[in-house]
Design an enzyme around this catalytic site. Structure first.
Site, mmCIF file in Angstrom:
data_model
loop_
_atom_site.group_PDB
_atom_site.id
_atom_site.type_symbol
_atom_site.label_atom_id
_atom_site.label_comp_id
_atom_site.label_asym_id
_atom_site.label_seq_id
_atom_site.Cartn_x
_atom_site.Cartn_y
_atom_site.Cartn_z
ATOM 1 N N GLU A 1 -9.367 3.626 1.809
ATOM 2 C CA GLU A 1 -8.809 3.752 0.455
ATOM 3 C C GLU A 1 -7.703 2.739 0.172
ATOM 4 O OE1 GLU A 1 -7.670 5.369 2.981
ATOM 5 O OE2 GLU A 1 -5.553 4.940 2.726
ATOM 6 N N ASP B 1 1.485 6.292 5.654
ATOM 7 C CA ASP B 1 0.515 5.353 5.095
ATOM 8 C C ASP B 1 1.031 4.656 3.827
ATOM 9 O OD1 ASP B 1 -1.902 4.111 5.624
ATOM 10 O OD2 ASP B 1 -3.081 5.491 4.394
ATOM 11 N N ASP C 1 -2.597 10.183 3.693
ATOM 12 C CA ASP C 1 -4.009 9.804 3.816
ATOM 13 C C ASP C 1 -4.755 10.842 4.646
ATOM 14 O OD1 ASP C 1 -6.446 8.568 3.946
ATOM 15 O OD2 ASP C 1 -5.778 6.864 5.177
ATOM 16 N N LYS D 1 0.853 -1.200 0.000
ATOM 17 C CA LYS D 1 0.000 0.000 0.000
ATOM 18 C C LYS D 1 0.882 1.240 0.000
ATOM 19 C CE LYS D 1 -3.279 2.579 2.954
ATOM 20 N NZ LYS D 1 -4.202 2.529 4.118
ATOM 21 N N LYS E 1 -10.375 12.771 7.835
ATOM 22 C CA LYS E 1 -9.946 12.407 9.181
ATOM 23 C C LYS E 1 -9.910 13.642 10.073
ATOM 24 C CE LYS E 1 -6.709 8.671 7.916
ATOM 25 N NZ LYS E 1 -7.364 7.552 8.607
ATOM 26 N N ARG F 1 -7.552 -0.422 0.669
ATOM 27 C CA ARG F 1 -8.076 -1.635 0.033
ATOM 28 C C ARG F 1 -8.426 -1.390 -1.438
ATOM 29 N NH1 ARG F 1 -12.777 -1.954 4.435
ATOM 30 N NH2 ARG F 1 -11.086 -0.974 5.602
HETATM 31 N N1 BES Z 1 -4.508 4.472 6.816
HETATM 32 C C1 BES Z 1 -5.690 4.164 7.548
HETATM 33 C C2 BES Z 1 -5.461 3.114 8.620
HETATM 34 C C3 BES Z 1 -4.555 3.535 9.751
HETATM 35 C C4 BES Z 1 -5.068 4.154 10.865
HETATM 36 C C5 BES Z 1 -3.206 3.257 9.683
HETATM 37 C C6 BES Z 1 -4.227 4.520 11.900
HETATM 38 C C7 BES Z 1 -2.356 3.632 10.711
HETATM 39 C C8 BES Z 1 -2.856 4.266 11.807
HETATM 40 C C9 BES Z 1 -6.772 3.631 6.614
HETATM 41 O O1 BES Z 1 -6.751 4.118 5.316
HETATM 42 C C10 BES Z 1 -8.079 4.043 7.211
HETATM 43 O O2 BES Z 1 -8.308 5.197 7.355
HETATM 44 N N2 BES Z 1 -8.889 3.040 7.563
HETATM 45 C C11 BES Z 1 -10.145 3.282 8.171
HETATM 46 C C12 BES Z 1 -11.126 2.300 7.598
HETATM 47 C C13 BES Z 1 -12.556 2.590 7.973
HETATM 48 C C14 BES Z 1 -13.027 3.864 7.320
HETATM 49 C C15 BES Z 1 -13.412 1.427 7.519
HETATM 50 C C16 BES Z 1 -10.008 3.065 9.673
HETATM 51 O O3 BES Z 1 -9.288 2.156 10.077
HETATM 52 O O4 BES Z 1 -10.588 3.824 10.432
HETATM 53 ZN ZN ZN Z 2 -4.862 4.675 4.623
HETATM 54 ZN ZN ZN Z 3 -7.773 5.952 5.085
#
Ligand code: BES
Ligand code: ZN
Ligand code: ZN
Length: 478
Positions: free
Chosen positions: A330, A269, A251, A246, A258, A332
Site C-alpha cells: 500500500e 509505517d 499497516d 509514506k 499480515k 507505493r
Molecule cells: N510496511 C510494509 C513494509 C515493511 C515490512 C516495513 C517490515 C517495515 C518492516 C509494506 O507496506 C509491505 O507490507 N510490503 C510488502 C510488499 C509485498 C506485499 C509486495 C512486503 O514487503 O512484504
Molecule cells: Zn506499509
Molecule cells: Zn503493507
C-alpha cells in the site's frame, strides 16, 4: 538541555566529566590531566576493568577536578565524526541522571568534533516515556563542552537533533494516538510556529484532487485520510527540494492481512512522513535558503467492510490506472499520488522516504537503507549527504528489465511483482509517477526502527534520514 562551549574546564565543576580515550589507553584531550589528578591507582583500576579504549568501551571512576564522577569513553584508533556521534550517544545515555556534565571530546582534532559529540549526546538522552506511570528520572540540564565552536556547530547539532527527536516521538506514538487528522494537526502546529504554508486535504478534497491511491488505501479505515502539503519558501532561495514521506499510521496489510507478529511494529509505517516532518522542522529552524515542498499522504491500512479488494483498480493523481493485487503493498499506492503531485511543480530534486518493503530488510538488514536514483548524479548527491551525517545507505539498481513484472492485463500497472527483487520492483513502480524528474527513493524499512539501544540510537523509532535530508537541503541552499 543547555549546551555551553568554553575554551577549557578552568573554574567548572559538575556531576560528570566525560573524557576520550583512544585505543591502547592513549589518553585523549583532558584525559591525561584527569588521570593525573585521580592518582596512580587509576591505571591499575582500569586494568582490572579491562578498559583499553576500544570503540564503545566505557569506564566510570570516582571524580577529580571538581567532578563527582569521571567517565572514560573509548574511541578506538580511527576516530571520525561518526565515532564521535556514537561516543556522544553512549555518554549521553550514561549521563542520564547527571544534571551537570562536561566533556573535552570536542577538542579532538577532527572537523566538526564538537558538533558531532553534541548531536550524539542530545540523541543519546532521547527517551519516549510519556506512557510510563512512574515519574521519569531527570536528565542532563547543562552540558559544558571545551573547544572552539566557530561556525555554530552546536546550534546546528541542536536543530538537527530536535528534528530527529520529533520524528522519533511521532514514530513511537501508538497508532491510536496519531490518526491522520491528529498527525495533520501536529504538522499544522509546526508550520504555524515556523511560518511555513500548509494545506491539509480532507477526504472529500482527496477525492476531488484525484489522489486515488491514498483514497483506495484508506477505504478500509474508519479514521479518514489526510493529504498534507507543506511549502517552506525562504527569501533568497533558488532551488526547490520536494520531500514525500509514506505516512501509513498503521499497516494491518488490509484484506491481504499480515500475520499478527508482523503487525506488532506497524505503527512505525509512517516513519517516512515522520522523517519529512523532522527534516522540515530542522531546515526551517536553520533558515536554509532552499524551497522545500513536503508532502505526506496519511492513512491507516485497515480491513473494514469498504476496504479495497485484491483485484480492484484505481486511477492515481497522474492519470495512470493501477491494479491492486496485494493490499499490503500500500505504501507505493499513497506515494504514487504524493510523487505525482510533487512532480507537477517541477522541483529540482524529489526524495521520497518510505518503510516500503520487507525485501529491503532482507537485502540490507536493519542498519542500511536501500537507495534508488533516477540517474547517477542525483543518486550520488544523496549518497554523499548520507555519508556526511553517518546514515548508511546502499544503492540498488532501478533495473528496467524487471519492469515487465509489473505489467497488468487490466490496467496500466499492477502493484506487485513476483517473489524476487521486491525492493527493486517497488522502486520501479514509484518511478512511474515521477514524470522523469530527478528523483531518489529511500527504502528505510530496516533502519527506521532499532531493536535496541546503540550509539545515539534508542530502541524504537530512529528518525533515520532526517539528518540526510537536512544535509541534502544544505547542499541545495544558496
Ligand atoms: N510496511 C510494509 C513494509 C515493511 C515490512 C516495513 C517490515 C517495515 C518492516 C509494506 O507496506 C509491505 O507490507 N510490503 C510488502 C510488499 C509485498 C506485499 C509486495 C512486503 O514487503 O512484504
Ligand atoms: Zn506499509
Ligand atoms: Zn503493507
Amino acid at each position: 538541555m543547555e549546551i555551553t562551549v568554553a575554551p577549557n574546564l578552568d573554574g567548572f565543576s559538575g556531576d560528570l566529566l566525560v573524557l576520550p580515550v583512544f585505543a591502547d589507553r592513549t589518553w585523549g584531550p583532558g584525559a591525561a590531566e584527569a588521570a593525573a589528578q585521580l592518582g596512580g591507582w587509576l591505571d591499575g583500576y582500569l586494568d582490572g576493568l579491562e578498559f583499553s579504549g576500544k570503540v564503545g568501551e566505557t569506564a566510570a571512576v570516582p571524580g577529580a577536578n571538581g567532578f563527582g564522577r569521571v567517565l572514560f569513553v573509548g574511541l578506538g584508533d580511527e576516530v571520525d565524526a561518526d565515532a564521535l556521534r556514537r561516543a556522544g550517544g553512549i555518554a549521553g545515555r550514561a549521563a542520564m541522571r547527571d544534571q551537570k556534565v562536561a566533556s573535552t571530546m570536542g577538542e579532538i582534532d577532527i572537523e566538526g568534533a564538537i558538533g558531532a559529540f553534541a548531536y550524539g549526546f542530545l540523541l543519546g538522552q532521547y527517551r519516549f516515556d510519556k506512557y510510563l506511570s512512574e515519574p521519569k528520572p531527570s536528565s542532563t540540564v547543562e552540558l559544558i563542552l571545551t573547544g572552539a565552536d566557530e561556525v555554530g556547530e552546536v546550534a546546528h547539532a541542536e536543530s538537527v537533533a530536535a528534528g530527529v527527536a520529533m520524528a522519533r516521538d511521532l514514530i513511537n506514538e501508538p497508532a491510536g494516538g496519531k490518526k491522520p487528522e491528529v498527525l495533520a494537526g501536529i504538522a499544522a502546529d509546526m508550520c504555524n510556529e515556523l511560518g511555513i504554508d500548509i494545506t491539509v486535504y480532507d477526504r472529500d478534497q482527496i477525492v476531488e484532487q484525484g489522489f486515488g491511491g491514498l483514497l483506495a488505501v484508506s477505504l478500509g479505515a474508519s479514521n479518514p485520510p489526510r493529504m498534507v502539503v507543506m511549502e517552506y519558501r525562504p527569501e533568497g532561495a533558488e532551488k526547490t527540494l520536494a520531500l514525500i514521506g509514506k505516512g501509513i499510521v498503521f499497516d494491518s496489510g488490509g484484506l491481504s492481512i499480515k500475520p499478527a507478529s508482523a503487525m506488532e511494529t506497524m505503527k512505525t509505517d509512517m516513519s517516512g512522513a515522520a522523517a519529512v516532518l523532522g527534516a522540515v522542522r530542522a531546515i526551517a529552524t536553520l533558515g536554509l535558503r532552499v524551497n522545500v515542498t513536503a508532502i505526506t499522504p496519511l492513512t491507516e491500512n485497515m480491513t473494514g467492510g469498504a476496504a479495497q479488494r485484491p483485484g480492484d483498480v484505481f486511477t492515481a493523481r497522474n492519470g495512470k490506472t493501477v491494479e491492486v493485487l496485494n493490499t499490503d503493498a500500500e505504501g507505493r499506492l499513497v506515494l504514487a499520488d504524493g510523487l505525482s503531485l510533487a512532480a507537477e511543480s517541477e522541483p529540482d530534486l524529489m526524495v521520497d522516504i518510505a518503510t516500503l518493503t520487507g525485501a529491503a530488510q532482507v537485502a540490507l538488514g536493519m542498519k542500511v537503507a536501500a537507495l534508488f536514483g533516477s540517474d547517477d548524479d542525483t543518486a550520488e548527491l544523496v549518497i554523499a549527504a548520507a555519508r556526511r551525517v553517518g546514515e548508511k545507505v546502499w544503492r540498488l539498481p532501478l533495473e528496467q528489465e524487471y519492469r515487465s513484472k509489473l505489467d497488468s492485463p487490466l490496467a496500466d500497472i499492477k502493484n506487485i511483482g513476483d517473489r524476487y527483487a521486491g525492493a527493486i520492483t517497488a522502486a520501479l513502480f514509484l518511478a512511474e509517477f515521477t514524470n522523469g524528474r530527478p528523483w531518489v527513493h529511500l527504502d528505510i524499512a530496516g533502519p527506521a526502527r532499532a531493536e535496541g539501544d546503540e550509539g545515539y540510537v534508542a530502541k524504537g523509532g530512529t528518525g533515520f534520514s532526517v539528518a540526510t535530508l537536512v544535509a541534502v537541503a544544505e547542499d541545495m541552499a544558496q
